[in-house]
Design an enzyme around this catalytic site. Sequence first.
Site, short mmCIF file in Angstrom:
data_model
loop_
_atom_site.label_atom_id
_atom_site.label_comp_id
_atom_site.label_asym_id
_atom_site.label_seq_id
_atom_site.Cartn_x
_atom_site.Cartn_y
_atom_site.Cartn_z
N TYR A 32 -1.53 4.66 -10.29
CA TYR A 32 -2.49 3.78 -10.98
C TYR A 32 -3.92 4.12 -10.58
O TYR A 32 -4.73 4.59 -11.40
CB TYR A 32 -2.14 2.32 -10.67
CG TYR A 32 -3.25 1.30 -10.69
CD1 TYR A 32 -3.93 0.98 -11.86
CD2 TYR A 32 -3.59 0.62 -9.52
CE1 TYR A 32 -4.95 0.01 -11.84
CE2 TYR A 32 -4.58 -0.33 -9.50
CZ TYR A 32 -5.27 -0.63 -10.66
OH TYR A 32 -6.26 -1.58 -10.64
N TYR A 63 0.85 -1.19 0.00
CA TYR A 63 0.00 0.00 0.00
C TYR A 63 0.88 1.24 0.00
O TYR A 63 1.60 1.49 0.96
CB TYR A 63 -0.90 -0.01 1.24
CG TYR A 63 -2.15 0.83 1.08
CD1 TYR A 63 -2.10 2.13 0.60
CD2 TYR A 63 -3.39 0.32 1.43
CE1 TYR A 63 -3.24 2.89 0.45
CE2 TYR A 63 -4.54 1.07 1.30
CZ TYR A 63 -4.46 2.36 0.81
OH TYR A 63 -5.60 3.10 0.67
#
Lengths: 382, 134
Positions: A328, A280
């Site tokens: 992204y 993450y």
Amino acid sequence: MSEGVAIVGVAESDLGVTNQTILGLQTQAITRALEDAGLTLRDVDGLATSGISRFSATQLADWLGIQPRWTDSTFAGGSAYEMYVARAAQAIRAGQATTVVISFASNQRSARSRSLAGVIEDHTPEAQFETPYAPLYPISYYAMVAQRYLHEFGATREQLAEIAVAAREWALLNPKAFRYGAGPLTVEEVLAAPMISSPLTVADCCLVTDGGGAVVLTSSERARDLRTTPVEVLGYGERTTNTSMTAVDDLTASGAAGAVADALARAGLAIGDIDVIEVYDSFTITVALTLEALGVCGRGEALDFIQDGRIRPGGQLPLNTNGGGLSYCHPGQYGVLLLVEAVRQLRGECGPRQVAGARTALAHGTGGIFSTHATVVLGVDR
Amino acid sequence: MNLSSVPAPDAITAGWWEATREHRLTVQRCGACSRAQHPPRSVCIHCGRTDALRLDDAAGTGVVDSYTVVYRAPFPHVEVPYAIARVRLDEGVVCLTRLTGAEPDAWRIGDRVRVDWVDLPDGRALPVFVPASG
């Protein structure tokens, strides 16, 4: 060693700016993941999700018109989806469910629902002892971690920027990435971007986009009869550390280390056995601390360690191969998309960004303000 | 300084906030194990006792553990930039606070600080920290 449970379907919802509802995006992700697995909603008897409403899994079950035998709505920010894999594996092994869908979606960019102040409930200690000072939530906490990290280990903002630069390089290989086609990012551009909460500029922070994803799990035995290459769950681990900005004594020590250690021990693997890593990247500093927790380098060494380009495409340590939350997609709780990319890498479906011959993957979610930490180790036989 | 609104005290925090009316910074300490914690709780996080917690006056001095200068206002009425910090009190506990009395970007980790007060409309006061030498 397999836990006896496999991921047999994965999918993203539409990403970016969708002008869809949360449940609309959830439905896209779930039906696409089931189609990927060759299953239908009728097969689903377990549901794990959060971020829809107070009764998230219940709400989703109602929306889909199913009455699951098992649900989980553990609320742990972006790490919840890795936690759900652990709980789903346990439920499937215990015979409480046969086919579990883990999903998340958000329309936060279309709906402009993201607040710099975060959501702090009035009855919590943080509302009395932290919110009055107006820290950005969660950014200011990560910023204080970064400030302390740079101070303690003599590192620089330039070195930290390499994490955002590498994420962009990966995103340029992923047509679904929000920054696909945006061109390379330079260290100078990261440093010159508008400062949000020092030392973090907007380029050190993840995107704010719509998006979602879903993964489908079933027993390894049943998985053999389905059409996709089963991705076995090899191990998992988690830690829960804090909600306040003051509870953790040492800002540079993350609870991730314990989660990772547990997951690797369950899998019977060492970090050197892992071929592709998805972590993450809420902020550049999150990745620095997570790399150290993974044990790929020592405490305080992460930024020196990555300066040779090793986390960029073609480097020795393939990391965040879809472009990450930085370049992204970041729909607010990114954890499910870590799993989607890890599975696709293990199935060899990633085209120009494929890590050649990847057989093991690790996904690590971080929630809140380094509050919750959860790791999943995955693998394929091929 | 434009601080956010401060919720009312509750049964656990009433004493801590009451002391701020006299500009006294207090730290909760457990009489059983002698250790301190912040913010006040109904249980000692060190020894688990629930019946020996008390509020002691703090020295009001500490050191900047880390800080960040905020450039984007989280609420429309808040003026930027300002410095948010974790201050480690000499009693050992960490408080979230604002650093005032110096330019926001002049602060450094390790700076010695002392408490100062921002009076709230209801008579309570919010502790902030200023340079110890100031």
